[in-house]
Design a protein around this motif. Structure first.
Motif, mmCIF file in Angstrom:
data_model
loop_
_atom_site.group_PDB
_atom_site.id
_atom_site.type_symbol
_atom_site.label_atom_id
_atom_site.label_comp_id
_atom_site.label_asym_id
_atom_site.label_seq_id
_atom_site.Cartn_x
_atom_site.Cartn_y
_atom_site.Cartn_z
ATOM 1 N N LYS A 198 -9.907 29.049 -0.696
ATOM 2 C CA LYS A 198 -10.312 28.307 0.893
ATOM 3 C C LYS A 198 -9.598 26.856 0.818
ATOM 4 O O LYS A 198 -8.531 26.784 1.553
ATOM 5 C CB LYS A 198 -10.667 28.635 1.974
ATOM 6 N N TYR A 199 -10.473 26.445 0.052
ATOM 7 C CA TYR A 199 -9.631 24.830 -0.240
ATOM 8 C C TYR A 199 -8.947 24.125 -1.457
ATOM 9 O O TYR A 199 -7.825 23.573 -0.779
ATOM 10 C CB TYR A 199 -11.253 24.232 0.414
ATOM 11 N N ARG A 200 -8.920 24.449 -2.182
ATOM 12 C CA ARG A 200 -8.206 24.723 -2.838
ATOM 13 C C ARG A 200 -6.786 24.834 -2.992
ATOM 14 O O ARG A 200 -6.310 25.291 -2.768
ATOM 15 C CB ARG A 200 -8.680 25.377 -4.432
ATOM 16 N N GLY A 201 -5.755 23.558 -3.061
ATOM 17 C CA GLY A 201 -4.013 23.202 -3.205
ATOM 18 C C GLY A 201 -4.011 22.920 -0.967
ATOM 19 O O GLY A 201 -2.817 22.522 -1.055
ATOM 20 N N LYS A 202 -5.073 23.707 -0.778
ATOM 21 C CA LYS A 202 -4.959 22.893 1.413
ATOM 22 C C LYS A 202 -5.283 21.885 1.366
ATOM 23 O O LYS A 202 -5.092 20.970 1.707
ATOM 24 C CB LYS A 202 -5.543 23.698 1.775
ATOM 25 N N ASP A 203 -6.865 21.556 0.911
ATOM 26 C CA ASP A 203 -7.878 20.678 1.051
ATOM 27 C C ASP A 203 -8.003 19.580 -0.367
ATOM 28 O O ASP A 203 -7.830 18.314 0.013
ATOM 29 C CB ASP A 203 -8.883 20.523 1.462
ATOM 30 N N ILE A 204 -8.025 20.372 -1.225
ATOM 31 C CA ILE A 204 -7.943 19.347 -2.695
ATOM 32 C C ILE A 204 -7.810 20.001 -3.413
ATOM 33 O O ILE A 204 -6.892 21.768 -3.659
ATOM 34 C CB ILE A 204 -9.069 19.017 -2.914
ATOM 35 N N ALA A 205 -6.342 19.600 -4.510
ATOM 36 C CA ALA A 205 -5.686 19.956 -5.153
ATOM 37 C C ALA A 205 -5.970 19.363 -6.623
ATOM 38 O O ALA A 205 -6.111 17.635 -6.099
ATOM 39 C CB ALA A 205 -3.741 19.567 -4.688
ATOM 40 N N MET A 206 -4.486 19.557 -7.675
ATOM 41 C CA MET A 206 -5.257 18.846 -8.806
ATOM 42 C C MET A 206 -3.536 19.437 -9.713
ATOM 43 O O MET A 206 -3.844 20.360 -9.631
ATOM 44 C CB MET A 206 -6.160 20.174 -9.768
ATOM 45 N N VAL A 211 2.527 29.109 -1.854
ATOM 46 C CA VAL A 211 1.346 28.010 -1.261
ATOM 47 C C VAL A 211 1.346 27.889 0.167
ATOM 48 O O VAL A 211 0.269 27.924 0.332
ATOM 49 C CB VAL A 211 1.307 26.740 -1.827
ATOM 50 N N LEU A 212 2.489 27.903 0.303
ATOM 51 C CA LEU A 212 2.513 27.762 2.325
ATOM 52 C C LEU A 212 2.194 28.712 2.659
ATOM 53 O O LEU A 212 1.610 29.556 4.501
ATOM 54 C CB LEU A 212 3.584 27.278 2.616
ATOM 55 N N VAL A 213 2.326 30.096 2.209
ATOM 56 C CA VAL A 213 2.023 31.599 3.042
ATOM 57 C C VAL A 213 0.476 31.482 2.592
ATOM 58 O O VAL A 213 0.445 32.306 3.937
ATOM 59 C CB VAL A 213 2.927 32.527 1.603
ATOM 60 N N LYS A 214 0.003 30.765 1.751
ATOM 61 C CA LYS A 214 -1.403 31.375 1.591
ATOM 62 C C LYS A 214 -1.862 30.792 2.407
ATOM 63 O O LYS A 214 -3.048 31.302 3.104
ATOM 64 C CB LYS A 214 -1.403 31.528 -0.002
ATOM 65 N N HIS A 215 -1.760 29.704 1.934
ATOM 66 C CA HIS A 215 -3.329 28.502 3.045
ATOM 67 C C HIS A 215 -2.985 27.659 4.328
ATOM 68 O O HIS A 215 -3.509 27.658 5.044
ATOM 69 C CB HIS A 215 -2.746 27.563 2.475
ATOM 70 N N GLN A 216 -1.136 28.111 4.778
ATOM 71 C CA GLN A 216 -0.742 27.975 6.297
ATOM 72 C C GLN A 216 -0.372 29.535 6.916
ATOM 73 O O GLN A 216 0.082 29.113 8.620
ATOM 74 C CB GLN A 216 0.316 26.999 6.429
ATOM 75 N N GLY A 217 -0.205 30.488 6.515
ATOM 76 C CA GLY A 217 0.629 31.234 7.296
ATOM 77 C C GLY A 217 1.643 31.632 7.691
ATOM 78 O O GLY A 217 2.154 31.964 8.332
ATOM 79 N N ALA A 254 8.460 29.171 5.308
ATOM 80 C CA ALA A 254 7.622 28.695 3.899
ATOM 81 C C ALA A 254 9.060 27.912 2.619
ATOM 82 O O ALA A 254 8.472 27.135 2.320
ATOM 83 C CB ALA A 254 7.271 29.326 3.394
ATOM 84 N N LEU A 255 10.336 28.068 2.745
ATOM 85 C CA LEU A 255 11.464 28.395 1.211
ATOM 86 C C LEU A 255 11.940 27.093 1.618
ATOM 87 O O LEU A 255 11.916 26.035 1.257
ATOM 88 C CB LEU A 255 11.956 29.446 1.532
ATOM 89 N N LEU A 291 1.735 19.182 -3.077
ATOM 90 C CA LEU A 291 1.591 18.207 -1.597
ATOM 91 C C LEU A 291 1.753 18.916 -0.157
ATOM 92 O O LEU A 291 2.247 18.377 0.395
ATOM 93 C CB LEU A 291 2.027 16.676 -1.329
ATOM 94 N N LEU A 292 2.436 20.751 -0.620
ATOM 95 C CA LEU A 292 3.305 21.092 0.017
ATOM 96 C C LEU A 292 1.888 21.442 1.835
ATOM 97 O O LEU A 292 2.298 21.074 2.951
ATOM 98 C CB LEU A 292 3.615 22.314 -0.224
#
Length: 329
Positions: free
Chosen positions: A85-93, A115-121, A127-128, A168-169
């Motif tokens: 829920k947090y990886r890729g959205k609030d903290i990324a590597m 990334v945007l489909v999963k975390h931002q809906g 998303a594209l 950064l998305l």
């Protein structure tokens, strides 16, 4: 100053067949909103494992204890499905080699949009659109064409920019970059550093730069944490550590780095080798390689204690002058 990450007493260990290796011991640090923290040290010092533990990405035989709080969220020990829920959205590597992080069988646009489909809906179309805009934002020319490519069709620098765009998305609070310029040539390295500086300023993202390259640190970071033998041995503002190092290991790293402003003709490499994490020496881990050691260093392990004003800390008993003539010239 607001902290976006508070790490306290972080320990990382790996179970082997007949023993346990402690890769990180009693690590404490904070990351402030919008700042860049450089984490430096030789290979095996615990830099990467510390942040892999925070991200929940340790190897199967790895175990992390302690605390790493992102606001009120405790990351250490969180179940992988909750961490997602947090990886890729609030903290990324961002990892050193993008070819091991990008799926070779999927087009770039698919991997970014996901990334945007999963975390931002977002739906696929939106998303594209956002993905292509971010590719352009990170300096990729003809972003629509590059988005339709597979990773192997892009250069190393382009792939690294794709990874930065992906990270950064979702406008994360924290971006961790693990040796992101090592595989790139010098020109592309400089471009990447300028890009990091620009993007973290624009997005207000806190950046952790894991590196052994002090040239990267000088031009990018606000604060620096030096690690050795799985521990932090000195922390503070970059300028303070560069011009007045108070731990012999920090001095050694600086003295073995080319300095065009110095009149010194020779570099002064650190003698000896980094310690085995399975068999750390008693007392200070750096004592076998330290020119300033004395009896206490062989008997006690120095704590990371405040030194001077501000947030500066060091783990060293030696209080005398450290700068040799070559560094102070």
């Amino acid at each position: 100053m607001t902290n976006v990450l508070d790490v306290r007493d972080l320990n990382v260990s790996f179970a082997l067949h007949d023993s346990e290796v402690h890769a990180v011991r009693n690590l404490d640090f904070s990351l402030h909103a919008g700042e860049t923290l450089a984490v430096v040290g030789e290979s095996g010092s615990g830099k990467s494992q510390s942040f892999l533990a925070i991200m929940g990405l340790l190897a199967r035989n790895g175990r992390a204890t302690g605390s790493a709080k992102m606001g009120e969220v405790e990351l250490v020990g969180m179940a992988p499905e909750k961490l997602d829920k947090y990886r890729g959205k609030d903290i990324a590597m961002i990892f050193q080699d993008p070819m091991t992080s990008l799926n070779p069988s999927l087009r770039v646009r698919t991997q970014l949009s996901e990334v945007l489909v999963k975390h931002q809906g977002y739906d696929e179309k939106k998303a594209l659109k956002e993905s292509i805009e971010m590719l352009e934002r990170v300096g990729i020319p003809a972003p629509e064409r590059r988005a339709a490519a597979y990773p192997h069709e892009l250069s190393g620098g382009m792939r690294q920019r794709v990874m930065i765009a992906m990270a950064l998305l979702c406008r994360p609070k924290i971006l961790i970059a693990d040796e992101p310029t090592t595989a790139l040539d010098v020109t592309v390295q400089a471009q990447m550093l300028d890009l990091f500086k620009e993007l973290t300023t624009d997005f207000g993202t806190a950046l952790v730069m894991i590196t052994h390259n002090l040239g990267v640190v000088a031009g990018l970071a606000d604060r620096m944490m030096v690690m050795y033998g799985g521990r932090a041995v000195e922390t503070g503002a970059v300028d303070e550590l560069f011009y007045d190092p108070r731990h012999p290991y920090t001095l050694g790293l600086l003295s073995s780095t080319p300095n065009p402003e110095s009149r010194a003709q020779r570099l002064n490499p650190i003698s000896g080798l980094p310690p085995s994490l399975e068999h750390l020496p008693p007392g200070c881990s750096f004592n076998p390689r330290c020119a300033f050691r004395f009896e206490r260093c062989f008997e006690e392990r120095p704590p990371l204690a405040p030194y001077g004003a501000g947030e500066r800390r060091k783990a060293c008993f030696y209080e005398g002058e450290l700068l040799p003539e070559e560094r102070s010239a």
